[in-house]
Design a protein around this motif. Structure first.
Motif, mmCIF file in Angstrom:
data_model
loop_
_atom_site.group_PDB
_atom_site.id
_atom_site.type_symbol
_atom_site.label_atom_id
_atom_site.label_comp_id
_atom_site.label_asym_id
_atom_site.label_seq_id
_atom_site.Cartn_x
_atom_site.Cartn_y
_atom_site.Cartn_z
ATOM 1 N N GLY A 111 0.792 -1.218 0.000
ATOM 2 C CA GLY A 111 0.000 0.000 0.000
ATOM 3 C C GLY A 111 0.827 1.271 0.000
ATOM 4 O O GLY A 111 0.417 2.284 -0.588
ATOM 5 N N GLY A 112 1.991 1.232 0.650
ATOM 6 C CA GLY A 112 2.843 2.417 0.672
ATOM 7 C C GLY A 112 3.406 2.745 -0.693
ATOM 8 O O GLY A 112 3.340 3.888 -1.153
ATOM 9 N N GLY A 113 3.957 1.724 -1.352
ATOM 10 C CA GLY A 113 4.504 1.929 -2.686
ATOM 11 C C GLY A 113 3.430 2.317 -3.690
ATOM 12 O O GLY A 113 3.660 3.179 -4.549
ATOM 13 N N ALA A 114 2.264 1.682 -3.571
ATOM 14 C CA ALA A 114 1.157 2.023 -4.462
ATOM 15 C C ALA A 114 0.725 3.473 -4.247
ATOM 16 O O ALA A 114 0.418 4.191 -5.202
ATOM 17 C CB ALA A 114 -0.010 1.078 -4.240
ATOM 18 N N SER A 115 0.724 3.913 -2.991
ATOM 19 C CA SER A 115 0.360 5.301 -2.693
ATOM 20 C C SER A 115 1.362 6.270 -3.311
ATOM 21 O O SER A 115 0.975 7.300 -3.874
ATOM 22 C CB SER A 115 0.292 5.517 -1.181
ATOM 23 N N ALA A 116 2.640 5.951 -3.207
ATOM 24 C CA ALA A 116 3.665 6.809 -3.814
ATOM 25 C C ALA A 116 3.479 6.897 -5.324
ATOM 26 O O ALA A 116 3.622 7.977 -5.921
ATOM 27 C CB ALA A 116 5.054 6.282 -3.478
ATOM 28 N N LEU A 117 3.144 5.777 -5.943
ATOM 29 C CA LEU A 117 2.931 5.767 -7.386
ATOM 30 C C LEU A 117 1.716 6.614 -7.759
ATOM 31 O O LEU A 117 1.760 7.398 -8.719
ATOM 32 C CB LEU A 117 2.746 4.336 -7.881
ATOM 33 N N VAL A 118 0.638 6.479 -7.003
ATOM 34 C CA VAL A 118 -0.558 7.278 -7.263
ATOM 35 C C VAL A 118 -0.258 8.759 -7.068
ATOM 36 O O VAL A 118 -0.727 9.608 -7.834
ATOM 37 C CB VAL A 118 -1.723 6.820 -6.355
ATOM 38 N N GLY A 119 0.543 9.079 -6.048
ATOM 39 C CA GLY A 119 0.947 10.465 -5.849
ATOM 40 C C GLY A 119 1.744 11.000 -7.021
ATOM 41 O O GLY A 119 1.559 12.147 -7.442
ATOM 42 N N ALA A 120 2.637 10.180 -7.555
ATOM 43 C CA ALA A 120 3.420 10.587 -8.725
ATOM 44 C C ALA A 120 2.513 10.829 -9.930
ATOM 45 O O ALA A 120 2.722 11.791 -10.688
ATOM 46 C CB ALA A 120 4.466 9.521 -9.052
ATOM 47 N N LEU A 121 1.514 9.985 -10.092
ATOM 48 C CA LEU A 121 0.565 10.166 -11.190
ATOM 49 C C LEU A 121 -0.232 11.458 -11.017
ATOM 50 O O LEU A 121 -0.454 12.199 -11.976
ATOM 51 C CB LEU A 121 -0.393 8.969 -11.254
ATOM 52 N N GLU A 170 8.134 18.324 -11.723
ATOM 53 C CA GLU A 170 9.011 17.282 -12.285
ATOM 54 C C GLU A 170 9.909 16.682 -11.212
ATOM 55 O O GLU A 170 10.139 15.464 -11.186
ATOM 56 C CB GLU A 170 9.835 17.871 -13.433
ATOM 57 N N ALA A 171 10.404 17.526 -10.313
ATOM 58 C CA ALA A 171 11.232 17.024 -9.219
ATOM 59 C C ALA A 171 10.409 16.154 -8.274
ATOM 60 O O ALA A 171 10.865 15.078 -7.843
ATOM 61 C CB ALA A 171 11.845 18.194 -8.453
ATOM 62 N N LEU A 172 9.187 16.579 -7.981
ATOM 63 C CA LEU A 172 8.316 15.807 -7.083
ATOM 64 C C LEU A 172 7.945 14.454 -7.673
ATOM 65 O O LEU A 172 7.900 13.449 -6.957
ATOM 66 C CB LEU A 172 7.036 16.599 -6.799
ATOM 67 N N GLN A 173 7.671 14.428 -8.969
ATOM 68 C CA GLN A 173 7.354 13.157 -9.628
ATOM 69 C C GLN A 173 8.480 12.149 -9.406
ATOM 70 O O GLN A 173 8.237 10.986 -9.060
ATOM 71 C CB GLN A 173 7.170 13.362 -11.135
ATOM 72 N N LYS A 174 9.695 12.599 -9.611
ATOM 73 C CA LYS A 174 10.854 11.715 -9.456
ATOM 74 C C LYS A 174 11.016 11.276 -7.998
ATOM 75 O O LYS A 174 11.332 10.112 -7.719
ATOM 76 C CB LYS A 174 12.122 12.426 -9.935
ATOM 77 N N GLU A 175 10.786 12.201 -7.070
ATOM 78 C CA GLU A 175 10.926 11.868 -5.652
ATOM 79 C C GLU A 175 9.881 10.841 -5.231
ATOM 80 O O GLU A 175 10.184 9.908 -4.478
ATOM 81 C CB GLU A 175 10.795 13.143 -4.812
ATOM 82 N N LEU A 176 8.675 10.986 -5.727
ATOM 83 C CA LEU A 176 7.618 10.028 -5.374
ATOM 84 C C LEU A 176 7.888 8.654 -5.983
ATOM 85 O O LEU A 176 7.644 7.627 -5.340
ATOM 86 C CB LEU A 176 6.258 10.567 -5.802
ATOM 87 N N LEU A 177 8.407 8.631 -7.198
ATOM 88 C CA LEU A 177 8.761 7.343 -7.791
ATOM 89 C C LEU A 177 9.912 6.691 -7.020
ATOM 90 O O LEU A 177 9.911 5.463 -6.820
ATOM 91 C CB LEU A 177 9.151 7.523 -9.259
ATOM 92 N N PHE A 178 10.866 7.486 -6.572
ATOM 93 C CA PHE A 178 11.944 6.961 -5.733
ATOM 94 C C PHE A 178 11.374 6.349 -4.454
ATOM 95 O O PHE A 178 11.852 5.311 -3.975
ATOM 96 C CB PHE A 178 12.924 8.082 -5.404
ATOM 97 N N LEU A 179 10.335 6.966 -3.908
ATOM 98 C CA LEU A 179 9.734 6.472 -2.666
ATOM 99 C C LEU A 179 8.963 5.165 -2.859
ATOM 100 O O LEU A 179 8.744 4.437 -1.890
ATOM 101 C CB LEU A 179 8.837 7.553 -2.051
ATOM 102 N N VAL A 180 8.568 4.866 -4.095
ATOM 103 C CA VAL A 180 7.996 3.532 -4.371
ATOM 104 C C VAL A 180 9.034 2.471 -4.009
ATOM 105 O O VAL A 180 8.742 1.479 -3.330
ATOM 106 C CB VAL A 180 7.598 3.395 -5.857
ATOM 107 N N GLU A 181 10.260 2.697 -4.465
ATOM 108 C CA GLU A 181 11.346 1.752 -4.208
ATOM 109 C C GLU A 181 11.768 1.775 -2.733
ATOM 110 O O GLU A 181 12.033 0.726 -2.129
ATOM 111 C CB GLU A 181 12.554 2.088 -5.086
ATOM 112 N N GLU A 182 11.816 2.966 -2.152
ATOM 113 C CA GLU A 182 12.222 3.094 -0.754
ATOM 114 C C GLU A 182 11.252 2.396 0.180
ATOM 115 O O GLU A 182 11.655 1.790 1.181
ATOM 116 C CB GLU A 182 12.341 4.571 -0.368
ATOM 117 N N ASP A 183 9.968 2.488 -0.124
ATOM 118 C CA ASP A 183 8.976 1.831 0.730
ATOM 119 C C ASP A 183 9.187 0.321 0.748
ATOM 120 O O ASP A 183 9.088 -0.314 1.805
ATOM 121 C CB ASP A 183 7.560 2.152 0.246
#
Length: 210
Positions: free
Chosen positions: A24-34, A67-80
């Motif tokens: 759920g955490g990684g999915a949330s980060a991905l949805v945030g990036a979207l 653009e910076a936030l998108q990348k940070e949120l995608l990074f957080l998919v992996e971090e989670d």
């Protein structure tokens, strides 16, 4: 782990299995990036249009931040995924003897804090994204207005989703003072930014009716 390099189909497929990550955490980060990307889309459809020349500098600045936030949120998919795996292993540690129970408690205290750190960061990034989408909706091209509304809805969903990944971990913490401080920080973000995201969505909805 490279979950963000998966196809959409593969990501959804692994998300539906009993694999511990992504969750759920990684999915949330991905949805945030979207959601953030949808705000950025509004900016992309605004830049270069004569009608919006007076706000072009603002939009360009917003796009850079998005653009910076998108990348940070995608990074957080992996971090989670990275911080959750040690927690999933810790839950399986033996606890038959006093020594084993003490060691498990020690490890759990560490990994629970780590497991909270990433969803808290996801929440913060979603709040930042909602702030950007507020401006994209107010200043951006009306032809992409609906995308701003969808972006706000996505970022709110991601904010709430990440919060549950905080709360499930704080619930297990023995350090209740620290747990409650995280809970309050998370709840404060929910209180403020759910309202702000809803305001964007409602404003977009009303403007689309006219």
């Amino acid at each position: 782990m490279g979950f963000t390099a998966y196809s959409c189909e593969d990501f959804v497929e692994i998300l539906s299995t009993k694999a511990p990550v992504p969750g759920g955490g990684g999915a949330s980060a991905l949805v945030g990036a979207l959601g953030c990307a949808l705000g950025n889309m509004v900016g992309s459809l605004t830049v270069g249009k004569k009608k919006y020349a007076d706000v072009e500098a603002d939009i360009i600045s917003l796009k850079e931040k998005a653009e910076a936030l998108q990348k940070e949120l995608l990074f957080l998919v992996e971090e989670d995924a990275r911080v959750f795996e040690p927690l999933s292993k810790a839950y399986g540690m033996p606890k038959e003897t006093e020594e084993e129970r003490a060691e498990k408690a020690r490890v759990m205290a560490v990994v629970l804090k780590d497991a909270c750190s990433v969803p808290m960061e996801i929440m913060k990034k979603c709040c930042e994204a909602i702030e950007l989408i507020e401006e994209f909706a107010a200043k951006g091209s009306v032809i992409a207005l609906s995308d701003a509304g969808v972006g706000a809805a996505f970022c709110k969903a991601a904010l709430l989703g990440a919060s549950l990944n905080v709360f499930i971990n704080t619930k297990s913490m023995e350090d209740r003072e620290y747990a409650e401080s995280l809970n309050e920080e998370a709840n404060e973000m929910i209180r403020e930014y759910s309202v702000r995201a809803d305001a964007v969505f409602d404003s977009v909805k009303e403007r689309l009716k006219k």
